[in-house]
Write a protein that holds these residues in place. Structure first.
Motif, PDB file in Angstrom:
ATOM      1  N   SER A   1       0.836  -1.195   0.000  1.00  0.00           N
ATOM      2  CA  SER A   1       0.000   0.000   0.000  1.00  0.00           C
ATOM      3  C   SER A   1       0.867   1.239   0.000  1.00  0.00           C
ATOM      4  O   SER A   1       2.046   1.200   0.358  1.00  0.00           O
ATOM      5  CB  SER A   1      -0.906   0.010   1.239  1.00  0.00           C
ATOM      6  OG  SER A   1      -0.112  -0.059   2.409  1.00  0.00           O
ATOM      7  N   GLU A   2       0.285   2.367  -0.430  1.00  0.00           N
ATOM      8  CA  GLU A   2       1.016   3.629  -0.460  1.00  0.00           C
ATOM      9  C   GLU A   2       1.324   4.082   0.956  1.00  0.00           C
ATOM     10  O   GLU A   2       0.480   3.977   1.848  1.00  0.00           O
ATOM     11  CB  GLU A   2       0.195   4.700  -1.175  1.00  0.00           C
ATOM     12  CG  GLU A   2       0.014   4.430  -2.654  1.00  0.00           C
ATOM     13  CD  GLU A   2      -0.733   5.541  -3.348  1.00  0.00           C
ATOM     14  OE1 GLU A   2      -0.947   6.590  -2.692  1.00  0.00           O
ATOM     15  OE2 GLU A   2      -1.083   5.382  -4.513  1.00  0.00           O
ATOM     16  N   PRO A   3       2.543   4.618   1.191  1.00  0.00           N
ATOM     17  CA  PRO A   3       2.874   5.103   2.536  1.00  0.00           C
ATOM     18  C   PRO A   3       2.013   6.298   2.914  1.00  0.00           C
ATOM     19  O   PRO A   3       1.664   7.112   2.066  1.00  0.00           O
ATOM     20  CB  PRO A   3       4.355   5.514   2.403  1.00  0.00           C
ATOM     21  CG  PRO A   3       4.564   5.763   0.948  1.00  0.00           C
ATOM     22  CD  PRO A   3       3.629   4.817   0.233  1.00  0.00           C
ATOM     23  N   GLU A   4       1.633   6.346   4.192  1.00  0.00           N
ATOM     24  CA  GLU A   4       0.808   7.460   4.651  1.00  0.00           C
ATOM     25  C   GLU A   4       1.626   8.739   4.690  1.00  0.00           C
ATOM     26  O   GLU A   4       2.787   8.734   5.105  1.00  0.00           O
ATOM     27  CB  GLU A   4       0.261   7.159   6.051  1.00  0.00           C
ATOM     28  CG  GLU A   4      -0.684   5.972   6.078  1.00  0.00           C
ATOM     29  CD  GLU A   4      -1.254   5.736   7.461  1.00  0.00           C
ATOM     30  OE1 GLU A   4      -0.924   6.524   8.369  1.00  0.00           O
ATOM     31  OE2 GLU A   4      -2.015   4.774   7.626  1.00  0.00           O
ATOM     32  N   PRO A   5       1.051   9.863   4.227  1.00  0.00           N
ATOM     33  CA  PRO A   5       1.802  11.120   4.205  1.00  0.00           C
ATOM     34  C   PRO A   5       2.133  11.591   5.615  1.00  0.00           C
ATOM     35  O   PRO A   5       1.334  11.462   6.538  1.00  0.00           O
ATOM     36  CB  PRO A   5       0.836  12.098   3.510  1.00  0.00           C
ATOM     37  CG  PRO A   5      -0.511  11.506   3.704  1.00  0.00           C
ATOM     38  CD  PRO A   5      -0.325  10.020   3.737  1.00  0.00           C
TER      39      PRO A   5
ATOM     40  N   TYR B   1     -15.326   5.591   3.478  1.00  0.00           N
ATOM     41  CA  TYR B   1     -14.621   5.924   4.712  1.00  0.00           C
ATOM     42  C   TYR B   1     -13.702   7.138   4.575  1.00  0.00           C
ATOM     43  O   TYR B   1     -13.137   7.599   5.555  1.00  0.00           O
ATOM     44  CB  TYR B   1     -13.858   4.692   5.211  1.00  0.00           C
ATOM     45  CG  TYR B   1     -14.807   3.564   5.552  1.00  0.00           C
ATOM     46  CD1 TYR B   1     -15.523   3.572   6.739  1.00  0.00           C
ATOM     47  CD2 TYR B   1     -15.041   2.525   4.662  1.00  0.00           C
ATOM     48  CE1 TYR B   1     -16.429   2.563   7.036  1.00  0.00           C
ATOM     49  CE2 TYR B   1     -15.948   1.506   4.941  1.00  0.00           C
ATOM     50  CZ  TYR B   1     -16.637   1.532   6.137  1.00  0.00           C
ATOM     51  OH  TYR B   1     -17.537   0.556   6.431  1.00  0.00           O
ATOM     52  N   ASN B   2     -13.518   7.635   3.352  1.00  0.00           N
ATOM     53  CA  ASN B   2     -12.875   8.936   3.101  1.00  0.00           C
ATOM     54  C   ASN B   2     -11.535   9.081   3.819  1.00  0.00           C
ATOM     55  O   ASN B   2     -11.282  10.070   4.508  1.00  0.00           O
ATOM     56  CB  ASN B   2     -13.823  10.068   3.528  1.00  0.00           C
ATOM     57  CG  ASN B   2     -13.317  11.436   3.056  1.00  0.00           C
ATOM     58  OD1 ASN B   2     -12.614  11.513   2.047  1.00  0.00           O
ATOM     59  ND2 ASN B   2     -13.637  12.474   3.783  1.00  0.00           N
ATOM     60  N   GLN B   3     -10.670   8.068   3.697  1.00  0.00           N
ATOM     61  CA  GLN B   3      -9.342   8.147   4.304  1.00  0.00           C
ATOM     62  C   GLN B   3      -8.438   7.120   3.642  1.00  0.00           C
ATOM     63  O   GLN B   3      -8.894   6.231   2.932  1.00  0.00           O
ATOM     64  CB  GLN B   3      -9.411   7.907   5.810  1.00  0.00           C
ATOM     65  CG  GLN B   3     -10.102   6.606   6.220  1.00  0.00           C
ATOM     66  CD  GLN B   3     -10.318   6.520   7.702  1.00  0.00           C
ATOM     67  OE1 GLN B   3      -9.364   6.392   8.455  1.00  0.00           O
ATOM     68  NE2 GLN B   3     -11.563   6.613   8.143  1.00  0.00           N
ATOM     69  N   ASP B   4      -7.123   7.281   3.869  1.00  0.00           N
ATOM     70  CA  ASP B   4      -6.161   6.343   3.302  1.00  0.00           C
ATOM     71  C   ASP B   4      -6.261   5.008   4.021  1.00  0.00           C
ATOM     72  O   ASP B   4      -6.244   4.957   5.254  1.00  0.00           O
ATOM     73  CB  ASP B   4      -4.735   6.896   3.438  1.00  0.00           C
ATOM     74  CG  ASP B   4      -4.526   8.131   2.581  1.00  0.00           C
ATOM     75  OD1 ASP B   4      -5.183   8.219   1.535  1.00  0.00           O
ATOM     76  OD2 ASP B   4      -3.721   8.992   2.974  1.00  0.00           O
ATOM     77  N   LEU B   5      -6.380   3.941   3.254  1.00  0.00           N
ATOM     78  CA  LEU B   5      -6.539   2.604   3.830  1.00  0.00           C
ATOM     79  C   LEU B   5      -5.362   1.728   3.438  1.00  0.00           C
ATOM     80  O   LEU B   5      -4.849   1.834   2.317  1.00  0.00           O
ATOM     81  CB  LEU B   5      -7.842   1.958   3.327  1.00  0.00           C
ATOM     82  CG  LEU B   5      -9.146   2.716   3.624  1.00  0.00           C
ATOM     83  CD1 LEU B   5     -10.297   2.068   2.871  1.00  0.00           C
ATOM     84  CD2 LEU B   5      -9.431   2.738   5.123  1.00  0.00           C
ATOM     85  N   THR B   6      -4.955   0.876   4.349  1.00  0.00           N
ATOM     86  CA  THR B   6      -3.932  -0.111   4.003  1.00  0.00           C
ATOM     87  C   THR B   6      -4.578  -1.216   3.177  1.00  0.00           C
ATOM     88  O   THR B   6      -5.806  -1.320   3.105  1.00  0.00           O
ATOM     89  CB  THR B   6      -3.290  -0.718   5.271  1.00  0.00           C
ATOM     90  OG1 THR B   6      -4.303  -1.453   5.980  1.00  0.00           O
ATOM     91  CG2 THR B   6      -2.721   0.366   6.170  1.00  0.00           C
ATOM     92  N   ALA B   7      -3.733  -2.042   2.564  1.00  0.00           N
ATOM     93  CA  ALA B   7      -4.256  -3.141   1.746  1.00  0.00           C
ATOM     94  C   ALA B   7      -5.104  -4.091   2.584  1.00  0.00           C
ATOM     95  O   ALA B   7      -6.158  -4.567   2.146  1.00  0.00           O
ATOM     96  CB  ALA B   7      -3.090  -3.892   1.099  1.00  0.00           C
TER      97      ALA B   7
END
Length: 328
Positions: free
Chosen positions: A218-222, A297-303
């Motif tokens: 997954s993309e790294p969280e900013p 859920y309008n947020q960054d989610l992990t795989a």
């Protein structure tokens, strides 16, 4: 360009690139046989054919490298090969330009009825193009060897494929260097490592296009950096008010985000039916459901969170139940 390489489009792009790679490998086999057994040196038609295929081949190779760069950056979150691939674009472009100039000058000579000016222009452009082509070829050999050394160390997914791909790049660079110094004269031997390289690259594209997004990194969280200053001058007070407003807006955004539910598939009696439904979904449908839950859920989610929320969504909507719309 960013919309074209969006996550939803990536599986289709990889699948198309895989087909292109396999077709390109077939063309390389045919061309290598032609070059070794049919090609006649210093003839206008054969020279035009070879130069035309060289331009065509380099353009396809640039396209495949572009997709490889997207796969490494967007899908595997690996950016250590960026500078090398970008340099390849530049020097492959020089090669395309150099051979392209010779190709179009040769056409002009053919249709000019032995015009002296056309012949002189062709000879002059051939010399300058040959110099640029030699320079770009030397640099590309070095790039291929270094790039291959980096790719062979990738162990994020498809470790064996990337190891073969990396060694193929290295062998192709070494064989190209040996051909340049006239140690190897057979074009089939020179093309063989590149054909293997292209086939392996096509298989990587094909395998990644079929992968479950949950199996990919997954993309790294900013990271958000906040600086606090002890001084309280007028300008800093004004800045502090702006920061407070930004923090307040951020809190509102967080408040608007849906709380991720706690969901354990193992607690459900029909978990086997739900998991079976999920596993049999196509990659496109899994990607679509991933987009759906991400919007909810309008947020960054992990795989792992994405997979869990997709299962929760399937359970909540009873997607696995084919009789859910039947009259009660």
């Amino acid at each position: 360009m960013n919309n074209f390489f969006s996550k939803a489009n990536l599986p289709k792009i990889y699948n198309t690139a895989a087909i292109l790679a396999f077709v390109y490998a077939g063309l390389m086999i045919v061309f290598s046989i032609y070059k070794d057994f049919i090609y006649v040196d210093q003839t206008w038609l054969h020279g035009l054919t070879v130069n035309g295929f060289s331009v065509f081949s380099n353009l396809i190779w640039i396209g495949l490298l572009l997709v490889l760069k997207v796969l490494l950056n967007k899908t595997l979150q690996y950016n250590k090969a960026n500078s090398l691939i970008n340099a390849s674009f530049i020097f492959l472009g020089i090669g395309v330009y150099s051979v392209g100039v010779i190709f179009f000058k040769a056409l002009k000579v053919y249709f000019s009825s032995d015009d002296a000016n056309a012949l002189f222009s062709f000879g002059e452009s051939s010399i300058s193009s040959a110099i640029w082509l030699l320079l770009s070829s030397v640099v590309l050999i070095v790039i291929d060897i270094i790039l291959g050394n980096r790719l062979r160390k990738i162990n994020i997914v498809l470790k064996d494929y990337f190891k073969i791909l990396g060694f193929s790049f290295i062998v192709y660079g070494v064989v190209s260097a040996l051909q340049m110094v006239k140690v190897i004269s057979s074009d089939i031997i020179v093309f063989l490592p590149k054909i293997v390289l292209i086939v392996v690259l096509g298989n990587i594209f094909k395998e990644v296009s079929k992968m479950n997004p949950a199996d990919l990194p997954s993309e790294p969280e900013p990271k958000v950096a906040v600086n606090y200053t002890p001084a309280k001058t007028f300008s800093e007070n004004k800045t502090e008010k702006v920061e407070k407003i930004n923090v307040s807006n951020r809190k509102k955004e967080i408040a608007e985000q849906e709380v991720i539910p706690t969901f354990d598939i193992n607690e459900l009696e029909n978990k086997e039916e739900i998991l079976s439904y999920f596993e049999n979904l196509s990659n496109d449908e899994k990607n679509r459901l991933g987009v759906v839950v991400a919007k909810i859920y309008n947020q960054d989610l992990t795989a792992e969170q994405t997979k869990n929320l997709i299962l929760h969504y399937i359970t909540e909507k009873k997607l696995y139940d084919h009789n859910r719309f039947a009259p009660k």
